[in-house]
Design a protein around this motif. Sequence first.
Motif, PDB file in Angstrom:
ATOM      1  N   TRP A 148     -70.221  -7.278 -34.008  1.00 14.18           N
ATOM      2  CA  TRP A 148     -70.979  -8.190 -33.162  1.00 14.18           C
ATOM      3  C   TRP A 148     -70.246  -9.452 -32.729  1.00 14.18           C
ATOM      4  CZ3 TRP A 148     -74.839  -5.864 -31.102  1.00 14.18           C
ATOM      5  CH2 TRP A 148     -75.497  -4.842 -31.797  1.00 14.18           C
ATOM      6  N   PHE A 149     -69.224  -9.889 -33.446  1.00 16.91           N
ATOM      7  CA  PHE A 149     -68.522 -11.106 -33.037  1.00 16.91           C
ATOM      8  C   PHE A 149     -67.637 -10.813 -31.823  1.00 16.91           C
ATOM      9  CE2 PHE A 149     -68.368 -13.728 -37.235  1.00 16.91           C
ATOM     10  CZ  PHE A 149     -69.742 -13.674 -37.297  1.00 16.91           C
ATOM     11  N   PRO A 150     -67.566 -11.733 -30.843  1.00 14.70           N
ATOM     12  CA  PRO A 150     -66.581 -11.583 -29.761  1.00 14.70           C
ATOM     13  C   PRO A 150     -65.181 -11.491 -30.358  1.00 14.70           C
ATOM     14  CG  PRO A 150     -68.136 -13.350 -29.275  1.00 14.70           C
ATOM     15  CD  PRO A 150     -68.379 -12.956 -30.695  1.00 14.70           C
ATOM     16  N   GLN A 151     -64.297 -10.761 -29.716  1.00 18.11           N
ATOM     17  CA  GLN A 151     -62.968 -10.526 -30.280  1.00 18.11           C
ATOM     18  C   GLN A 151     -62.236 -11.830 -30.558  1.00 18.11           C
ATOM     19  OE1 GLN A 151     -60.559  -7.704 -28.180  1.00 18.11           O
ATOM     20  NE2 GLN A 151     -58.774  -8.012 -29.475  1.00 18.11           N
ATOM     21  N   ALA A 206     -68.618  -6.094 -47.653  1.00 21.42           N
ATOM     22  CA  ALA A 206     -68.651  -4.999 -46.678  1.00 21.42           C
ATOM     23  C   ALA A 206     -69.654  -5.256 -45.563  1.00 21.42           C
ATOM     24  CB  ALA A 206     -68.968  -3.682 -47.395  1.00 21.42           C
ATOM     25  N   GLY A 207     -70.864  -5.710 -45.929  1.00 25.00           N
ATOM     26  CA  GLY A 207     -71.889  -5.955 -44.914  1.00 25.00           C
ATOM     27  C   GLY A 207     -71.485  -7.036 -43.933  1.00 25.00           C
ATOM     28  N   MET A 208     -70.929  -8.117 -44.451  1.00 23.59           N
ATOM     29  CA  MET A 208     -70.507  -9.230 -43.591  1.00 23.59           C
ATOM     30  C   MET A 208     -69.366  -8.795 -42.670  1.00 23.59           C
ATOM     31  SD  MET A 208     -69.249 -13.050 -44.724  1.00 23.59           S
ATOM     32  CE  MET A 208     -67.737 -12.463 -45.482  1.00 23.59           C
ATOM     33  N   ASN A 209     -68.423  -8.027 -43.238  1.00 27.43           N
ATOM     34  CA  ASN A 209     -67.305  -7.544 -42.428  1.00 27.43           C
ATOM     35  C   ASN A 209     -67.776  -6.611 -41.326  1.00 27.43           C
ATOM     36  OD1 ASN A 209     -64.408  -8.299 -43.478  1.00 27.43           O
ATOM     37  ND2 ASN A 209     -65.671  -8.049 -45.295  1.00 27.43           N
ATOM     38  N   ARG A 210     -68.720  -5.744 -41.655  1.00 27.37           N
ATOM     39  CA  ARG A 210     -69.238  -4.817 -40.656  1.00 27.37           C
ATOM     40  C   ARG A 210     -69.916  -5.582 -39.517  1.00 27.37           C
ATOM     41  NH1 ARG A 210     -73.791  -2.130 -39.038  1.00 27.37           N
ATOM     42  NH2 ARG A 210     -73.481   0.043 -38.387  1.00 27.37           N
ATOM     43  N   PHE A 211     -70.702  -6.605 -39.876  1.00 24.98           N
ATOM     44  CA  PHE A 211     -71.392  -7.407 -38.861  1.00 24.98           C
ATOM     45  C   PHE A 211     -70.377  -8.118 -37.958  1.00 24.98           C
ATOM     46  CE2 PHE A 211     -73.304 -11.282 -37.237  1.00 24.98           C
ATOM     47  CZ  PHE A 211     -74.511 -10.818 -36.727  1.00 24.98           C
ATOM     48  N   ALA A 212     -69.331  -8.699 -38.589  1.00 20.55           N
ATOM     49  CA  ALA A 212     -68.334  -9.438 -37.813  1.00 20.55           C
ATOM     50  C   ALA A 212     -67.597  -8.524 -36.840  1.00 20.55           C
ATOM     51  CB  ALA A 212     -67.343 -10.111 -38.757  1.00 20.55           C
ATOM     52  N   VAL A 213     -67.229  -7.344 -37.313  1.00 24.56           N
ATOM     53  CA  VAL A 213     -66.488  -6.404 -36.466  1.00 24.56           C
ATOM     54  C   VAL A 213     -67.351  -5.913 -35.311  1.00 24.56           C
ATOM     55  CG1 VAL A 213     -65.565  -4.056 -36.438  1.00 24.56           C
ATOM     56  CG2 VAL A 213     -64.815  -5.664 -38.193  1.00 24.56           C
ATOM     57  N   ILE A 242     -61.310 -16.061 -37.036  1.00 21.74           N
ATOM     58  CA  ILE A 242     -61.703 -15.952 -38.439  1.00 21.74           C
ATOM     59  C   ILE A 242     -60.609 -15.253 -39.241  1.00 21.74           C
ATOM     60  CG2 ILE A 242     -63.356 -14.894 -40.027  1.00 21.74           C
ATOM     61  CD1 ILE A 242     -65.480 -15.249 -37.824  1.00 21.74           C
ATOM     62  N   LEU A 243     -60.081 -14.186 -38.673  1.00 23.25           N
ATOM     63  CA  LEU A 243     -59.017 -13.440 -39.335  1.00 23.25           C
ATOM     64  C   LEU A 243     -57.794 -14.320 -39.549  1.00 23.25           C
ATOM     65  CD1 LEU A 243     -58.122 -10.580 -40.306  1.00 23.25           C
ATOM     66  CD2 LEU A 243     -57.239 -10.208 -38.001  1.00 23.25           C
ATOM     67  N   ASP A 244     -57.454 -15.110 -38.534  1.00 22.00           N
ATOM     68  CA  ASP A 244     -56.281 -15.965 -38.636  1.00 22.00           C
ATOM     69  C   ASP A 244     -56.487 -17.080 -39.654  1.00 22.00           C
ATOM     70  OD1 ASP A 244     -53.587 -16.465 -37.538  1.00 22.00           O
ATOM     71  OD2 ASP A 244     -54.466 -18.399 -36.997  1.00 22.00           O
ATOM     72  N   GLY A 245     -57.737 -17.530 -39.800  1.00 16.07           N
ATOM     73  CA  GLY A 245     -58.021 -18.546 -40.803  1.00 16.07           C
ATOM     74  C   GLY A 245     -57.716 -18.062 -42.205  1.00 16.07           C
TER      75      GLY A 245
END
Length: 290
Positions: A259-262, A250-257, A268-271
Amino acid sequence: MAALKKSVLITGCSAGGIGAGLADVFREKGYHVFATLRNPSKLPSTLSKASNVTPLTLDVLSPDSIANAVSDVTRHTGGRLDILINNSGQNLIRPALDVSLDEGRKLFDLNFWAPLAMIQAFAPLLIEARGCVVNQSSAAAYVPMAFSSIYNSSKAALAMGSEIWRREFEPLGVRTITLITTSVKTPAFERIEKPHIHDSSYYFVIREYLERLADGRLQEGAPDARTYALKVLAEIERGATGEIWVGKDAGMNRFAVKWFPQMVFELILDGFLKASGELAKVGQVMKTRR
């Protein structure tokens, strides 16, 4: 006079699911649990036999059924409800062009309008108790996942609605939590309708891929419903409010959503989902038709 036990009503308490997991941990904690579901035969025995659990038959899409639940809870508690957990919901995996609008509206009815209907109906009891509303949204609300547009959009609507309701309910003394749930190990994927792709669909060439998306692989390595429920209970009891991310990574997913550029996030999602390769197959078929 003995103090009344705190009460919680949870929708969607079928055996093995998140709702049943939540009901079990609240039961163990000493709450009086109103465990609701459409089909009472699907309630686990740990709940049906517990002295501090009241099973209620509830269809969250039926105003009459909701009204009956309000009456039942009022009789038991004298007109109070400490916690309402809107947990009922359903997934749908299907290309947008293959979804009937009636099917899409029905999903929104269940995933968005039903929680609001429950809140409106139980508001007087929640206000009396200075209680807490918990709305079950999903990390899907923030994920542009191909072939899941209707489900993800319904959860995005609920996430936004819940955060606005949080502000509206605060002066009424009611706290609101928006659960942004990532993967949890439940039988949920066994219950969703597999995407049957008609041979006239633009996506017929990748029908096997679409069917695999509904096989539960997204739950691999996820916590079970009890582990998830214990975390949610802890957040409620500590007085949390607003968005709470819970579930696998959950924490990693929240950070990715957040702060990561779209573009990076979608790569990452496609991988993980391999959607680009499948969409390329659709593109190749379209080229042969031109």
